[in-house]
Design a protein around this motif. Structure first.
Motif, PDB file in Angstrom:
ATOM      1  N   LEU A  43       0.819  -1.211   0.000  1.00  0.00           N
ATOM      2  CA  LEU A  43       0.000   0.000   0.000  1.00  0.00           C
ATOM      3  C   LEU A  43       0.853   1.261   0.000  1.00  0.00           C
ATOM      4  O   LEU A  43       0.462   2.293  -0.564  1.00  0.00           O
ATOM      5  CB  LEU A  43      -0.934   0.014   1.213  1.00  0.00           C
ATOM      6  CG  LEU A  43      -2.097  -0.982   1.207  1.00  0.00           C
ATOM      7  CD1 LEU A  43      -2.856  -0.898   2.524  1.00  0.00           C
ATOM      8  CD2 LEU A  43      -3.041  -0.710   0.036  1.00  0.00           C
ATOM      9  N   ASP A  44       2.020   1.200   0.630  1.00  0.00           N
ATOM     10  CA  ASP A  44       2.875   2.390   0.709  1.00  0.00           C
ATOM     11  C   ASP A  44       3.409   2.821  -0.647  1.00  0.00           C
ATOM     12  O   ASP A  44       3.930   3.931  -0.783  1.00  0.00           O
ATOM     13  CB  ASP A  44       4.052   2.139   1.656  1.00  0.00           C
ATOM     14  CG  ASP A  44       3.618   2.011   3.111  1.00  0.00           C
ATOM     15  OD1 ASP A  44       2.525   2.517   3.439  1.00  0.00           O
ATOM     16  OD2 ASP A  44       4.366   1.423   3.901  1.00  0.00           O
ATOM     17  N   ASP A  45       3.301   1.953  -1.643  1.00  0.00           N
ATOM     18  CA  ASP A  45       3.805   2.285  -2.972  1.00  0.00           C
ATOM     19  C   ASP A  45       2.828   3.140  -3.759  1.00  0.00           C
ATOM     20  O   ASP A  45       3.215   3.779  -4.746  1.00  0.00           O
ATOM     21  CB  ASP A  45       4.127   1.002  -3.749  1.00  0.00           C
ATOM     22  CG  ASP A  45       4.801   1.285  -5.081  1.00  0.00           C
ATOM     23  OD1 ASP A  45       5.837   1.971  -5.082  1.00  0.00           O
ATOM     24  OD2 ASP A  45       4.279   0.842  -6.118  1.00  0.00           O
ATOM     25  N   PHE A  46       1.553   3.182  -3.373  1.00  0.00           N
ATOM     26  CA  PHE A  46       0.618   4.081  -4.041  1.00  0.00           C
ATOM     27  C   PHE A  46       1.042   5.525  -3.768  1.00  0.00           C
ATOM     28  O   PHE A  46       1.528   5.844  -2.681  1.00  0.00           O
ATOM     29  CB  PHE A  46      -0.808   3.865  -3.534  1.00  0.00           C
ATOM     30  CG  PHE A  46      -1.471   2.633  -4.074  1.00  0.00           C
ATOM     31  CD1 PHE A  46      -1.935   2.589  -5.373  1.00  0.00           C
ATOM     32  CD2 PHE A  46      -1.639   1.518  -3.274  1.00  0.00           C
ATOM     33  CE1 PHE A  46      -2.556   1.455  -5.872  1.00  0.00           C
ATOM     34  CE2 PHE A  46      -2.254   0.371  -3.759  1.00  0.00           C
ATOM     35  CZ  PHE A  46      -2.709   0.338  -5.065  1.00  0.00           C
ATOM     36  N   ILE A  47       0.871   6.396  -4.735  1.00  0.00           N
ATOM     37  CA  ILE A  47       1.147   7.814  -4.520  1.00  0.00           C
ATOM     38  C   ILE A  47       0.344   8.263  -3.307  1.00  0.00           C
ATOM     39  O   ILE A  47      -0.885   8.105  -3.278  1.00  0.00           O
ATOM     40  CB  ILE A  47       0.787   8.631  -5.764  1.00  0.00           C
ATOM     41  CG1 ILE A  47       1.701   8.241  -6.924  1.00  0.00           C
ATOM     42  CG2 ILE A  47       0.873  10.129  -5.493  1.00  0.00           C
ATOM     43  CD1 ILE A  47       1.327   8.861  -8.254  1.00  0.00           C
TER      44      ILE A  47
ATOM     45  N   THR B  34      -0.592   4.840 -10.876  1.00  0.00           N
ATOM     46  CA  THR B  34      -0.859   5.350  -9.531  1.00  0.00           C
ATOM     47  C   THR B  34       0.201   4.881  -8.541  1.00  0.00           C
ATOM     48  O   THR B  34       0.130   5.230  -7.371  1.00  0.00           O
ATOM     49  CB  THR B  34      -2.238   4.878  -9.024  1.00  0.00           C
ATOM     50  OG1 THR B  34      -2.258   3.444  -8.979  1.00  0.00           O
ATOM     51  CG2 THR B  34      -3.348   5.382  -9.921  1.00  0.00           C
ATOM     52  N   ARG B  35       1.163   4.114  -9.019  1.00  0.00           N
ATOM     53  CA  ARG B  35       2.222   3.571  -8.180  1.00  0.00           C
ATOM     54  C   ARG B  35       3.480   4.437  -8.268  1.00  0.00           C
ATOM     55  O   ARG B  35       3.995   4.708  -9.363  1.00  0.00           O
ATOM     56  CB  ARG B  35       2.564   2.147  -8.623  1.00  0.00           C
ATOM     57  CG  ARG B  35       1.444   1.146  -8.409  1.00  0.00           C
ATOM     58  CD  ARG B  35       1.319   0.808  -6.948  1.00  0.00           C
ATOM     59  NE  ARG B  35       0.476  -0.358  -6.706  1.00  0.00           N
ATOM     60  CZ  ARG B  35       0.581  -1.112  -5.624  1.00  0.00           C
ATOM     61  NH1 ARG B  35       1.488  -0.833  -4.701  1.00  0.00           N
ATOM     62  NH2 ARG B  35      -0.239  -2.130  -5.446  1.00  0.00           N
ATOM     63  N   SER B  36       4.004   4.847  -7.116  1.00  0.00           N
ATOM     64  CA  SER B  36       5.211   5.676  -7.095  1.00  0.00           C
ATOM     65  C   SER B  36       6.371   4.983  -7.786  1.00  0.00           C
ATOM     66  O   SER B  36       7.161   5.627  -8.502  1.00  0.00           O
ATOM     67  CB  SER B  36       5.596   5.997  -5.646  1.00  0.00           C
ATOM     68  OG  SER B  36       4.592   6.742  -4.997  1.00  0.00           O
ATOM     69  N   SER B  37       6.478   3.674  -7.615  1.00  0.00           N
ATOM     70  CA  SER B  37       7.616   2.946  -8.181  1.00  0.00           C
ATOM     71  C   SER B  37       7.633   2.999  -9.697  1.00  0.00           C
ATOM     72  O   SER B  37       8.707   2.965 -10.317  1.00  0.00           O
ATOM     73  CB  SER B  37       7.593   1.486  -7.712  1.00  0.00           C
ATOM     74  OG  SER B  37       6.383   0.854  -8.080  1.00  0.00           O
ATOM     75  N   ASN B  38       6.473   3.102 -10.312  1.00  0.00           N
ATOM     76  CA  ASN B  38       6.450   3.158 -11.776  1.00  0.00           C
ATOM     77  C   ASN B  38       6.908   4.512 -12.312  1.00  0.00           C
ATOM     78  O   ASN B  38       7.352   4.605 -13.453  1.00  0.00           O
ATOM     79  CB  ASN B  38       5.066   2.789 -12.300  1.00  0.00           C
ATOM     80  CG  ASN B  38       4.828   1.295 -12.249  1.00  0.00           C
ATOM     81  OD1 ASN B  38       5.757   0.509 -12.442  1.00  0.00           O
ATOM     82  ND2 ASN B  38       3.598   0.886 -11.961  1.00  0.00           N
ATOM     83  N   TYR B  39       6.795   5.558 -11.512  1.00  0.00           N
ATOM     84  CA  TYR B  39       7.336   6.848 -11.922  1.00  0.00           C
ATOM     85  C   TYR B  39       8.852   6.900 -11.732  1.00  0.00           C
ATOM     86  O   TYR B  39       9.502   7.840 -12.189  1.00  0.00           O
ATOM     87  CB  TYR B  39       6.662   7.975 -11.134  1.00  0.00           C
ATOM     88  CG  TYR B  39       5.235   8.215 -11.553  1.00  0.00           C
ATOM     89  CD1 TYR B  39       4.934   9.055 -12.620  1.00  0.00           C
ATOM     90  CD2 TYR B  39       4.178   7.586 -10.905  1.00  0.00           C
ATOM     91  CE1 TYR B  39       3.628   9.274 -13.021  1.00  0.00           C
ATOM     92  CE2 TYR B  39       2.865   7.799 -11.296  1.00  0.00           C
ATOM     93  CZ  TYR B  39       2.594   8.637 -12.351  1.00  0.00           C
ATOM     94  OH  TYR B  39       1.298   8.846 -12.746  1.00  0.00           O
TER      95      TYR B  39
END
Length: 462
Positions: free
Chosen positions: A139-143, A380-385
């Motif tokens: 869950l922490d990976d969501f923006i 919507t995932r920080s890791s993908n950015y």
């Protein structure tokens, strides 16, 4: 928000092998988590999952993931896409009366209304069940702004972010980089020409690029904005948070009935000097068309404009830059929106709740969400950015990520049951200003009174 991503020009899943060990790639990223972290083992064979969403890019984004979910879960997915014009009414009718859907993809603020009404299931019981939850959920990976603002309601998790939106400043980078424009701006203002960070800089730069004020401007207008009813309020909300205001506070009281609201509303009075004279007729399509015709220097818009601007035949193809919308007092606060996946509290299909959760978890997963980008649904995932393969193919993404980290005001006032009414009131207030019927001060005063009346009638004031 109508929205199609620039990534649609670049992203197509590539299957190297149709066998069980095939490799699936998007942006050159190998998708290794197509089995839900090992939790999908065809154990849902024979079950049918009913999914509800809206037509076009949202439907297409889900369709990209459904074949993989069906393969690994064993379930059959039936996707129903409701028309845009009647989506909100039909979705609410289904959740409250018809009970077709097991899981839904809906606007984030509206998910809160559905949660308040008991139409959605809390997700924590599924997440806490180690036999159900994927070990890769994270869950922490969501923006954070998306999950905090749209996933949670009254401290409980009801939805997972699927599609983000934030207003972006689009600008003609070729005009800003042109040596003649830079020299002329320096001579006229005594300042270097740069992409505006503040609202005052936006006014000054828009004036410079408006032919009526600068006969040497290479374009007709320094700015463009949507002024048509139902589309005009986001110039106001883009400033509201920067000036220290909100749409509503935690008690649903107007957070704009103050100087912040007045200053934000005054934005229209200045900016209308630098926009096309018929901008009050511009909605999404008309405003975007005017921008890609090439006679406008800047525009605040949802990310979907990037696809049209960079498409073949656009007069501004390859000439666009992206920035966070200008703010005030060192604060930038672009308007945010989102679509979220939520599990319906369907009294006729309670046995499908676990499968519904697994679908919501699956389509919002780190790897799987890359499949949706080609249809206009940004991550919507920080890791993908942070994945260089993704950001290098999509120049808007670094700006979109930064914008989402700064947001303070939602595209829709987050008040259960009355969101549509409050949106209409915001639009009416803006229309009264841009059509010169009342002053910004009067518009804010009237809007605050109307907000309080509607919220009170909904029984939301204690």
């Amino acid at each position: 928000m109508p929205d199609k991503s620039l990534a649609a020009e670049y992203s197509e899943p590539v299957k190297h092998d149709e066998k069980e060990n095939r490799t699936v790639q998007v942006f050159g990223v190998e998708l290794k988590d197509l089995d839900g972290g090992g939790t999908l083992k065809k154990q849902y064979a024979g079950q049918v999952l009913q999914v509800g969403t809206k037509v076009e890019e949202l439907r297409n984004g889900l369709e990209a993931a459904i074949p993989y979910f069906e393969e690994f879960s064993g379930a059959k997915v039936v996707l129903t896409a409701l028309p845009d014009e009647t989506f909100i009414d039909e979705m609410e009718k289904d959740l409250s009366q018809q009970h077709r859907f097991d899981v839904v993809l809906v606007p984030g603020a509206f998910a809160h209304s559905y949660a308040q009404s008991g139409y959605l299931k809390e997700l924590s019981p599924f997440i806490q069940d180690k036999s159900v939850v994927s070990p890769n959920l994270d869950l922490d990976d969501f923006i954070p702004s998306l999950l905090d603002h749209y996933g949670y309601y009254k401290g409980k998790l009801y939805a997972l972010p699927f599609k983000p939106d934030a207003q972006i400043l689009f600008y003609r980078k070729d005009l800003f980089e042109d040596i003649r424009n830079r020299e002329l701006f320096q001579n006229q203002t005594g300042k270097p020409l740069k992409v505006p960070d503040t609202i005052d800089e936006l006014y000054e730069t828009a004036r410079f690029f408006t032919l009526a004020y600068n006969p040497q401007s290479p374009v007709l207008y320094g700015f463009n904005m949507m002024g048509k009813a139902d589309w005009s309020r986001w110039t106001f909300t883009n400033r509201l948070g920067a000036y220290g205001g909100k749409d509503v506070d935690k008690d649903f009281k107007p957070g704009f009935h103050n100087d912040a609201g007045v200053q934000a509303m005054k934005t229209y009075v200045e900016l209308e000097k630098y926009v096309p004279p018929d901008y009050t007729d511009y909605g999404w399509i008309e405003a975007n068309r005017r921008f890609i015709e090439g006679d406008v220097a800047m525009m605040e818009q949802w990310p979907g404009l990037s696809k049209a601007a960079e498409a073949a035949g656009s007069r501004v193809q390859g000439k666009i830059g992206y920035a966070v919308v200008p703010g005030a007092g060192g604060v930038k606060s672009p308007t945010m929106g989102a679509w979220t996946m939520a599990v319906a509290n369907n009294p006729l299909r309670q046995e499908s709740s676990e499968l519904a959760y697994k679908f919501a978890e699956y389509v919002t997963g780190k790897d799987v969400e890359l499949l949706k980008i080609s249809s206009g649904n940004d991550p919507t995932r920080s890791s993908n950015y942070r994945r260089p393969q993704v950001t290098s193919a999509n120049p808007i993404y670094p700006v979109l990520a930064e914008s989402l980290s700064r947001v303070k005001v939602s595209a829709d006032p987050d008040v259960p049951f009355v969101i549509s009414k409050l949106n209409t009131m915001q639009e009416a207030a803006v229309q009264s200003v841009i059509r010169h019927k009342v002053s910004p001060e009067q518009a804010v005063e009237q809007m605050a009174e109307q907000f309080e009346q509607v919220v009170r009638e909904a029984g939301l004031y204690e």
